[in-house]
Design an enzyme around this catalytic site. Structure first.
Site, PDB file in Angstrom:
ATOM      1  CG  HIS A 110      39.363 121.958   6.089  1.00 46.17           C
ATOM      2  ND1 HIS A 110      38.550 122.536   7.084  1.00 46.17           N
ATOM      3  CD2 HIS A 110      39.145 120.526   6.009  1.00 46.17           C
ATOM      4  CE1 HIS A 110      37.647 121.318   7.667  1.00 46.17           C
ATOM      5  NE2 HIS A 110      38.151 120.367   7.056  1.00 46.17           N
ATOM      6  CE  LYS A 115      24.633 123.764   7.497  1.00 45.11           C
ATOM      7  NZ  LYS A 115      24.161 124.709   8.501  1.00 45.11           N
ATOM      8  CE  LYS A 139      29.420 119.477  16.959  1.00 45.66           C
ATOM      9  NZ  LYS A 139      28.419 120.487  17.575  1.00 45.66           N
ATOM     10  CG  ASP A 144      33.344 110.816   6.579  1.00 45.68           C
ATOM     11  OD1 ASP A 144      34.596 111.343   6.829  1.00 45.68           O
ATOM     12  OD2 ASP A 144      33.280 109.539   6.977  1.00 45.68           O
ATOM     13  CE  LYS A 151      27.142 127.005  17.549  1.00 42.01           C
ATOM     14  NZ  LYS A 151      26.857 125.686  17.320  1.00 42.01           N
ATOM     15  CB  SER A 407      22.781 120.970   8.686  1.00 41.58           C
ATOM     16  OG  SER A 407      21.731 121.812   9.672  1.00 41.58           O
TER      17      SER A 407
HETATM   18  P1  NAD Z   1      17.567 125.446  23.017  1.00 45.78           P
HETATM   19  O1  NAD Z   1      17.673 126.733  23.283  1.00 45.78           O
HETATM   20  O2  NAD Z   1      16.571 124.925  22.308  1.00 45.78           O
HETATM   21  O3  NAD Z   1      17.223 124.663  24.708  1.00 45.78           O
HETATM   22  C1  NAD Z   1      18.167 124.728  25.547  1.00 45.78           C
HETATM   23  C2  NAD Z   1      17.416 124.536  26.687  1.00 45.78           C
HETATM   24  O4  NAD Z   1      18.330 124.572  28.223  1.00 45.78           O
HETATM   25  C3  NAD Z   1      16.329 125.385  27.212  1.00 45.78           C
HETATM   26  O5  NAD Z   1      15.096 125.090  27.225  1.00 45.78           O
HETATM   27  C4  NAD Z   1      16.652 126.239  28.195  1.00 45.78           C
HETATM   28  O6  NAD Z   1      15.891 126.865  29.127  1.00 45.78           O
HETATM   29  C5  NAD Z   1      17.715 125.315  28.983  1.00 45.78           C
HETATM   30  N1  NAD Z   1      18.504 125.759  30.145  1.00 45.78           N
HETATM   31  C6  NAD Z   1      19.327 127.026  29.801  1.00 45.78           C
HETATM   32  N2  NAD Z   1      19.961 127.202  30.998  1.00 45.78           N
HETATM   33  C7  NAD Z   1      20.039 125.784  31.645  1.00 45.78           C
HETATM   34  C8  NAD Z   1      20.327 125.665  33.189  1.00 45.78           C
HETATM   35  N3  NAD Z   1      21.330 126.268  33.644  1.00 45.78           N
HETATM   36  N4  NAD Z   1      19.958 124.268  33.207  1.00 45.78           N
HETATM   37  C9  NAD Z   1      19.180 123.624  32.786  1.00 45.78           C
HETATM   38  N5  NAD Z   1      18.609 124.066  31.454  1.00 45.78           N
HETATM   39  C10 NAD Z   1      19.001 125.244  31.145  1.00 45.78           C
HETATM   40  O7  NAD Z   1      19.110 124.999  22.567  1.00 45.78           O
HETATM   41  P2  NAD Z   1      19.236 123.633  21.852  1.00 45.78           P
HETATM   42  O8  NAD Z   1      19.324 123.990  20.514  1.00 45.78           O
HETATM   43  O9  NAD Z   1      18.484 122.538  22.482  1.00 45.78           O
HETATM   44  O10 NAD Z   1      20.813 123.437  22.059  1.00 45.78           O
HETATM   45  C11 NAD Z   1      21.184 122.925  23.572  1.00 45.78           C
HETATM   46  C12 NAD Z   1      22.683 122.475  23.366  1.00 45.78           C
HETATM   47  O11 NAD Z   1      22.936 121.731  22.287  1.00 45.78           O
HETATM   48  C13 NAD Z   1      23.725 123.537  23.156  1.00 45.78           C
HETATM   49  O12 NAD Z   1      24.924 123.327  23.991  1.00 45.78           O
HETATM   50  C14 NAD Z   1      23.930 123.534  21.689  1.00 45.78           C
HETATM   51  O13 NAD Z   1      25.281 124.386  21.294  1.00 45.78           O
HETATM   52  C15 NAD Z   1      23.866 122.238  21.316  1.00 45.78           C
HETATM   53  N6  NAD Z   1      23.681 121.642  20.093  1.00 45.78           N
HETATM   54  C16 NAD Z   1      22.352 122.106  19.551  1.00 45.78           C
HETATM   55  C17 NAD Z   1      22.249 121.705  18.168  1.00 45.78           C
HETATM   56  C18 NAD Z   1      20.897 121.890  17.369  1.00 45.78           C
HETATM   57  O14 NAD Z   1      20.923 121.513  16.291  1.00 45.78           O
HETATM   58  N7  NAD Z   1      19.937 122.869  18.051  1.00 45.78           N
HETATM   59  C19 NAD Z   1      22.961 120.703  17.544  1.00 45.78           C
HETATM   60  C20 NAD Z   1      24.469 120.473  18.073  1.00 45.78           C
HETATM   61  C21 NAD Z   1      24.530 120.963  19.345  1.00 45.78           C
END
Ligand code: NAD
Length: 516
Positions: A110, A115, A139, A144, A151, A407
């Protein structure tokens, strides 16, 4: 092999096709009974809880009913737009080839570009990517940010590949995205997620530029890049910092203080974090810096615990070196890493994977607030249980929106081809210096050098990014709180209601083409 499907966004289809897989949008409902009370959920997997995609739909449907938006527009919003699945070979040894599968889903176009992050994880599959794409749509609306939701990901364990192989995989996936027009500064702008970071974003950008050598905006095809390649200062820590701002904001609301018995101060709060990656690490850093005690951190293989507070940098340095918390000084090791979620604490921050708090452990959660830094860490049934226990849930689509917010800033920086603050910093400093001189002359006292510097200094790029992020998070939290209060609903439902209404405004305002 390539499978590519486009869907009319007008279709209110309950079933949609992505590559060879049919997603059933509506599953048979099932009500588990716990302590004599039944909880609504839907059977979609062996563990009798909804899939991640169904969970997002359950939350959406609940909010949709009270959003005041017409059925027609709701089904328009809900239906995913299009999806790409690619398979490609990667040479892993001299004579061995591995076939990898990658995805990119556009949930809602939309607003363009769409992103959403790119995830490298063995768990990546169509439904997970579709769920994450839908969450991105909601999100962006909440904070906004004028983007649609998307994804992507590749089903791999990045730790099993060499650096050279990872680069080849990332570039090959990007070639597929380029060829099918699933990437570009005006179409689709990926970012890091689980298992990816600035390094992968740099490879993506470089590959995209080979295909678009004359596009002056080509570096805006991806965000989360290194600063030297067009990244913005503050993006690395943005999601964790946004989590901190969000928790701090909710703690300041009397309604939250009353429900939890917690004071508004971050100082002294006992915090447990699951996942010590990009999001978990930075959230921990900001909570620690502001006086909270991080008493537990969970990683893949085990957890670390110290009731007096963990030194975040020390533990992180140890983890990077040793690859585990096992043997780390000044912490007790919890071998069953899931037990970290059950620790007695004020604030629990799941920052790893989806569906971590579920029917197995929801009744054992001992936090007063659960702040969803990860996407989808609580299943719908667990959500009901936590709410019934009086636990406040700060939902993912609001709390972890700091990443996409910054971002957006990075994308704006790339399109403007200029660092934030470059044109204004000196001008601001000059104006403030004159004002300080005037005050000094009137008051008859000279400021010390450090007093003068703290007043006069113009904003650097990072200052502006932090300020824009804080303002965005605070405004989004306030909107959520106010909808929750006016409709007497929980914060997750309120966040969904706000998102649905904002997206509906765009859809309804722009009319519907080609609908018979
Ligand atoms: P990342 O890969 O940097 O970190 C994830 C961490 O979780 C790793 O250190 C991994 O070893 C650990 N992990 C994996 N399985 C696990 C378990 N069973 N128990 C405990 N720890 C475990 O990823 P991230 O970017 O930090 O993303 C983490 C979450 O945040 C995801 O759900 C992602 O979608 C969400 N997220 C990330 C961003 C971003 O900017 N990176 C933005 C919004 C949401």
């Amino acid at each position: 092999m390539l499978s590519l499907s486009f869907f009319s966004n007008n279709m209110a289809s309950k079933t949609f096709r992505v590559a060879k897989i049919i997603f059933k949008r509506s599953q048979p409902y099932f009500c588990p009974v716990i302590n004599g009370r039944s909880y609504s959920t839907a059977i979609t997997s062996g563990d009798n809880e909804p899939s991640f995609l169904d969970s997002v739909q359950i939350y959406f449907n609940k909010a949709a009913k009270i959003s005041g938006v017409s059925e027609k527009t709701l089904s328009h919003i809900k239906a995913p737009d299009c999806s790409l699945q690619v398979t490609f070979p990667i040479e892993v040894d001299d004579d061995k080839v591995e076939i990898l599968t990658g995805y990119r889903v556009h949930h809602s176009r939309h607003l363009l570009p769409v992103k959403g992050g790119i995830r490298f994880s063995p768990g990546v599959e169509e439904q997970e990517v579709a769920a994450l794409a839908a969450l991105m749509t909601y999100k962006c609306a909440i904070v906004d940010v004028p983007f649609g939701g998307a994804k992507g990901g590749i089903s791999i364990d990045p730790k099993k590949f060499t650096l050279a192989q990872l680069e080849r995989i990332t570039r090959r996936y990007t070639v597929e995205l380029c060829q099918k027009a699933f990437i570009g500064p005006g179409v689709d702008v990926p970012a890091p997620d689980m298992g990816t970071g600035a390094r992968e974003m740099a490879w993506i950008m470089d590959t995209f530029r080979q295909f678009h050598p004359n596009d002056v905006n080509s570096i805006g095809c991806v965000t989360g890049k290194p600063i030297s390649l067009g990244g913005v200062r503050g993006r690395n820590e943005a999601t964790g910092l946004g989590v901190y701002y969000g928790v701090r904001e909710f703690l300041s609301y009397p309604v939250v203080q009353k429900a939890t018995g917690l004071s508004e101060k971050i100082e002294g709060k006992r915090i447990v974090i699951q996942g010590f990656g990009k999001v978990g690490y930075w959230a921990a850093k900001f909570f620690e810096k502001n006086g909270a005690k991080i008493i537990g951190i969970g990683e893949k293989d085990c957890g670390a615990y110290n009731p007096n507070g963990i030194n975040i940098e020390d533990l992180f340095t140890y983890l990077v070196k040793a690859g585990t918390f096992q043997g780390a000084p000044n912490v007790d090791i919890i071998d069953d890493t899931l037990k970290i979620l059950e620790l007695d604490c004020d604030i629990l921050i799941p920052a790893a994977l989806e569906r971590q708090i579920n029917l197995e452990n929801a009744t054992k959660i001992n936090a007063k607030i659960v702040g969803e830094a990860a996407n989808g860490p609580i299943t719908p049934a667990a959500n009901d249980i936590l709410i019934e226990k009086g636990i406040i849930i700060l939902p993912d689509l609001l709390l972890n929106a700091g990443g996409v917010t910054v971002s957006y800033f990075e994308w704006l920086k790339n399109l403007s081809h200029m660092r934030f603050g470059r044109m204004t910093k000196k001008w601001d400093e000059l104006g403030k210096s004159k004002l300080v001189e005037l005050v000094e002359n009137n008051v008859g006292r000279q400021l010390t050098e450090s007093e003068r510097k703290s007043i006069v200094q113009g904003a650097e790029e990072r200052d502006l990014v932090y300020s824009g992020l804080e303002d965005t998070m605070v405004a989004a939290c306030q909107e959520t709180k106010s909808t929750a209060a006016s409709k007497n609903i929980d914060f997750r439902t309120a966040a969904f209601v706000n998102a649905i209404q904002k997206i509906a405004n765009v859809y309804e305002g722009s009319g519907i083409m080609f609908m018979t």
